[in-house]
Design an enzyme around this catalytic site. Structure first.
Site, PDB file in Angstrom:
ATOM      1  N   GLU A  11       4.502  12.744  -5.362  1.00  0.00           N
ATOM      2  CA  GLU A  11       3.528  13.125  -3.893  1.00  0.00           C
ATOM      3  C   GLU A  11       4.442  14.168  -3.029  1.00  0.00           C
ATOM      4  O   GLU A  11       5.641  14.382  -2.892  1.00  0.00           O
ATOM      5  CB  GLU A  11       4.118  11.550  -3.015  1.00  0.00           C
ATOM      6  CG  GLU A  11       2.987  11.351  -2.041  1.00  0.00           C
ATOM      7  CD  GLU A  11       3.150  10.312  -0.593  1.00  0.00           C
ATOM      8  OE1 GLU A  11       4.043   9.781  -1.071  1.00  0.00           O
ATOM      9  OE2 GLU A  11       1.673   9.741  -0.989  1.00  0.00           O
ATOM     10  N   GLU A  27       1.891  -1.036  -0.062  1.00  0.00           N
ATOM     11  CA  GLU A  27       0.258  -0.142  -0.261  1.00  0.00           C
ATOM     12  C   GLU A  27       0.903   1.099   0.029  1.00  0.00           C
ATOM     13  O   GLU A  27       1.634   1.907   0.910  1.00  0.00           O
ATOM     14  CB  GLU A  27      -0.940  -0.086   1.028  1.00  0.00           C
ATOM     15  CG  GLU A  27      -1.576  -0.956   1.259  1.00  0.00           C
ATOM     16  CD  GLU A  27      -2.853  -1.314   1.063  1.00  0.00           C
ATOM     17  OE1 GLU A  27      -3.549  -0.568  -0.327  1.00  0.00           O
ATOM     18  OE2 GLU A  27      -3.117  -2.677   0.208  1.00  0.00           O
ATOM     19  N   CYS A  39      -1.744   9.475   2.566  1.00  0.00           N
ATOM     20  CA  CYS A  39      -2.478   8.434   1.298  1.00  0.00           C
ATOM     21  C   CYS A  39      -3.144   8.858   0.474  1.00  0.00           C
ATOM     22  O   CYS A  39      -2.666   9.273  -1.194  1.00  0.00           O
ATOM     23  CB  CYS A  39      -1.271   7.269   1.149  1.00  0.00           C
ATOM     24  SG  CYS A  39      -3.443   6.299   2.275  1.00  0.00           S
TER      25      CYS A  39
HETATM   26  P1  NAD Z   1       8.473   4.915   4.715  1.00  0.00           P
HETATM   27  O1  NAD Z   1       7.963   3.997   2.995  1.00  0.00           O
HETATM   28  O2  NAD Z   1       9.923   5.660   4.629  1.00  0.00           O
HETATM   29  O3  NAD Z   1       8.504   3.978   5.612  1.00  0.00           O
HETATM   30  C1  NAD Z   1       7.183   2.820   5.867  1.00  0.00           C
HETATM   31  C2  NAD Z   1       7.951   1.273   6.437  1.00  0.00           C
HETATM   32  O4  NAD Z   1       9.426   0.419   6.220  1.00  0.00           O
HETATM   33  C3  NAD Z   1       8.643   1.524   8.203  1.00  0.00           C
HETATM   34  O5  NAD Z   1       8.384   1.543   8.739  1.00  0.00           O
HETATM   35  C4  NAD Z   1      10.009   1.666   7.451  1.00  0.00           C
HETATM   36  O6  NAD Z   1      11.199   1.734   8.989  1.00  0.00           O
HETATM   37  C5  NAD Z   1      10.154   0.870   7.267  1.00  0.00           C
HETATM   38  N1  NAD Z   1      11.068   0.605   5.662  1.00  0.00           N
HETATM   39  C6  NAD Z   1      12.155   1.593   5.317  1.00  0.00           C
HETATM   40  N2  NAD Z   1      13.312   0.437   4.298  1.00  0.00           N
HETATM   41  C7  NAD Z   1      12.770  -0.764   4.399  1.00  0.00           C
HETATM   42  C8  NAD Z   1      13.514  -1.435   3.700  1.00  0.00           C
HETATM   43  N3  NAD Z   1      14.601  -1.924   3.164  1.00  0.00           N
HETATM   44  N4  NAD Z   1      12.415  -3.300   4.748  1.00  0.00           N
HETATM   45  C9  NAD Z   1      11.902  -3.367   5.448  1.00  0.00           C
HETATM   46  N5  NAD Z   1      11.323  -2.013   5.873  1.00  0.00           N
HETATM   47  C10 NAD Z   1      12.076  -0.827   5.750  1.00  0.00           C
HETATM   48  O7  NAD Z   1       7.159   5.726   4.698  1.00  0.00           O
HETATM   49  P2  NAD Z   1       6.907   6.759   6.062  1.00  0.00           P
HETATM   50  O8  NAD Z   1       7.583   7.738   5.545  1.00  0.00           O
HETATM   51  O9  NAD Z   1       6.776   6.260   6.671  1.00  0.00           O
HETATM   52  O10 NAD Z   1       4.928   6.937   5.532  1.00  0.00           O
HETATM   53  C11 NAD Z   1       4.652   7.652   4.374  1.00  0.00           C
HETATM   54  C12 NAD Z   1       4.270   7.058   3.539  1.00  0.00           C
HETATM   55  O11 NAD Z   1       3.410   6.072   3.504  1.00  0.00           O
HETATM   56  C13 NAD Z   1       3.971   7.962   2.363  1.00  0.00           C
HETATM   57  O12 NAD Z   1       4.319   7.704   0.817  1.00  0.00           O
HETATM   58  C14 NAD Z   1       2.400   7.510   2.277  1.00  0.00           C
HETATM   59  O13 NAD Z   1       1.738   7.958   0.912  1.00  0.00           O
HETATM   60  C15 NAD Z   1       2.260   6.104   2.166  1.00  0.00           C
HETATM   61  N6  NAD Z   1       1.039   5.533   2.550  1.00  0.00           N
HETATM   62  C16 NAD Z   1      -0.178   5.023   2.002  1.00  0.00           C
HETATM   63  C17 NAD Z   1      -1.115   4.015   2.411  1.00  0.00           C
HETATM   64  C18 NAD Z   1      -1.650   3.672   1.743  1.00  0.00           C
HETATM   65  O14 NAD Z   1      -2.541   2.727   2.479  1.00  0.00           O
HETATM   66  N7  NAD Z   1      -1.747   3.517   0.344  1.00  0.00           N
HETATM   67  C19 NAD Z   1      -1.561   4.210   3.586  1.00  0.00           C
HETATM   68  C20 NAD Z   1      -0.465   5.272   5.077  1.00  0.00           C
HETATM   69  C21 NAD Z   1       0.868   5.876   4.120  1.00  0.00           C
END
Ligand code: NAD
Length: 494
Positions: A398, A266, A300
């Site tokens: 975004e 997501e 998001c």
């Molecule tokens: P992010 O991608 O930076 O981090 C998300 C998670 O992934 C965190 O827990 C992070 O520690 C983990 N992560 C990072 N690198 C990783 C790796 N190599 N392996 C495994 N895990 C790893 O996102 P964020 O800044 O926490 O959230 C914001 C983003 O989330 C925005 O782009 C937003 O659009 C998206 N989002 C999408 C939805 C949806 O339902 N489509 C909902 C909420 C947020």
């Protein structure tokens, strides 16, 4: 030149430690021993340090995965209604701590308290909603070519699941990872965001009383490239469900490919709002504003760009600018505040940088356009931009902040062409009173979700899923449940 935010150096942050001063990982029904390295969790509105959490290691990932693997056999052997009862118990325990959980969320995230309360309520609702599926989800019996044979399709739990969560809806997304998994008989390791882990650990304190057997839900935190990467590279999980940015989703898919682990992603969005000249303009303004300032634009499915038909553009833009300028910005507990600041300085710099580059490329700021340094926190002014080009970064990437570029179109063909011209495909909306236009929108929008004459916010019984670089698979409703189930065919000949 980029206006630098008033970033507070770590050494001068106040150490308040309001919550348990130090959390440890929750693995196999218990709190592990203190970690060698910790992460300081900051209150982004006040810069206080709220708590310390472990900087999770690959070793923590291994422990959590083996606990989940061991618990898998007995958890999937239970009746679905028994598993559903555990979800209901957890919902009841959360309801008793509603106010505390909402306060925790608003403290760790800079989220206005009413929205934090909505998030807690929705999380409780989510548990109860999926608990109801215990007696509903079913397999199939198919006609065989042989009259002496029956063909059964059994729905079976996939096995251990890994849930990776972002910081913007820490509790609700955690429930999205835990709830359908548990109901269908999958155990879980959930890796919560290193920015917002406190509310998740507070929920973990309830698991034993809710009757969650040891190892069935494990909650860990730490940085993505360490514990996160170890979780997704492992051959233990049968499914990795991640919510976060597209860039990290791509890394996870790559890591998962070595074991061909199923991924459910997501990811980010760039939702278009299309405003037709036959719409109720005041409704379109109100809903577009609400879809942009909710959680300071860090959602998001938020409205990220607007296309308005040129015959009503002046009136719509004028009203939208006034509405955005009237946004009440405050602290999470400020009475009537519509939004607070952003989650951290990185996010603030990202938003400010994108607006600066839009200006340099010829766009014009109608309201906002600057960092707001009048109060503590990482605030960016609610902003409306006109005269951006479709190819500009501000229209294509975004923003994840309270910034709305508004572009114009002549006719519906042009509106759909502009709206669909995006690498993202999460949500979209249209404002119109013409049924034929609605029909076309239902067919021609290339997005996982379309809202007609309302703000961008999904329902738990729907299906939240992104196309293109917004994700793979989906969540919520009956189809979200099936993401955690495999289908096995049995041929029984008499
Ligand atoms: P992010 O991608 O930076 O981090 C998300 C998670 O992934 C965190 O827990 C992070 O520690 C983990 N992560 C990072 N690198 C990783 C790796 N190599 N392996 C495994 N895990 C790893 O996102 P964020 O800044 O926490 O959230 C914001 C983003 O989330 C925005 O782009 C937003 O659009 C998206 N989002 C999408 C939805 C949806 O339902 N489509 C909902 C909420 C947020």
């Amino acid at each position: 030149m980029l206006l630098r935010p008033n970033i507070v150096p770590s050494s001068s942050k106040t150490k308040i430690l309001r919550y348990a001063s130090s959390y440890t990982q929750f693995i196999n029904g218990d709190w592990t021993s203190a970690a060698a390295d910790v992460i300081e969790v900051e209150n982004p509105s006040t810069h206080e340090i709220l708590a310390h959490v472990p900087k999770g290691t690959p070793g923590d990932a291994e422990l959590a995965l083996s606990a989940a693997k061991e618990a898998q056999v007995s958890w999937e052997a239970k009746a679905a209604c028994e598993r559903g009862q555990v979800l209901k118990n957890l919902a009841n325990l959360m309801a008793e701590k509603k106010d505390f959980l909402a306060k925790t969320l608003s403290d760790e995230q800079a989220k206005v308290l009413p929205l934090a309360k909505v998030e807690v309520d929705a999380s409780i609702e989510y548990l109860n909603y999926y608990a109801g599926f215990a007696r509903i989800y079913e397999g199939e019996i198919i006609q065989s070519d042989d009259p002496m044979e029956q063909i059964y399709l059994h729905r079976i739990p996939l096995g251990v699941s890994v849930g990776i969560c972002p910081w913007n809806f820490p509790l609700f997304v955690m429930m999205r990872k835990i709830t359908p998994a548990l109901l269908t008989g999958c155990t879980v390791v959930v890796k919560v965001s290193e920015y917002t882990p406190i509310s998740s650990f507070e929920i973990a304190k309830l698991f034993n009383d809710a009757g969650v057997p040891n190892g069935v839900i494990n909650v860990v935190t730490g940085e993505g490239d360490s514990i996160g990467q170890a979780l997704v590279e492992s051959d233990v999980p049968a499914i990795i469900s991640m919510t976060g940015s597209t860039a990290v989703g791509q890394k996870i898919m790559k890591a998962a490919s070595s074991n061909l682990t199923k991924v459910n992603l997501e990811l980010g969005g760039k939702a278009p709002v299309v405003v037709m000249d036959d719409c109720d303009i005041d409704l379109a303004v109100e809903a577009t504003w609400a879809s942009r300032v909710i959680y300071s634009g860090q959602v998001c499915n938020c409205a990220e760009r607007v296309y308005v038909q040129n015959s009503i553009a002046d009136e719509f833009i004028d009203k939208l600018v006034k509405k955005m300028a009237s946004t009440k910005v405050g602290m999470p507990e400020t009475e009537g505040a519509d939004m607070c600041g952003l989650i951290n300085p990185t996010q603030l710099e990202k938003v400010a940088g994108m607006v600066e580059r839009a200006k340099q490329s010829g766009a014009e700021v109608c309201t906002g356009g600057s960092i707001n340094q009048s109060m503590p926190g990482y605030h960016y002014e609610p902003t409306v931009i006109v005269n951006a080009k479709q190819s500009d970064e501000i229209v294509q990437k975004e923003v994840f902040g309270p910034v709305l570029p508004v572009l114009q179109f002549n006719d519906l063909d042009e509106a759909f062409a502009l709206a669909n011209d995006s690498e993202y495909g999460l949500t979209s909306s249209i404002f119109t009173q013409n049924a034929a236009t609605v029909h076309r929108a239902m067919k021609e929008f290339k997005f996982g979700e379309t809202y007609i004459n309302r703000n961008h916010f999904e329902a738990i019984q729907g299906f939240h899923a992104g196309l293109r670089k917004s994700g793979i698979g989906g969540t919520d409703g009956k189809h979200g449940l099936y993401e955690y189930l495999g289908t096995r065919a049995i041929y029984w000949k008499n």
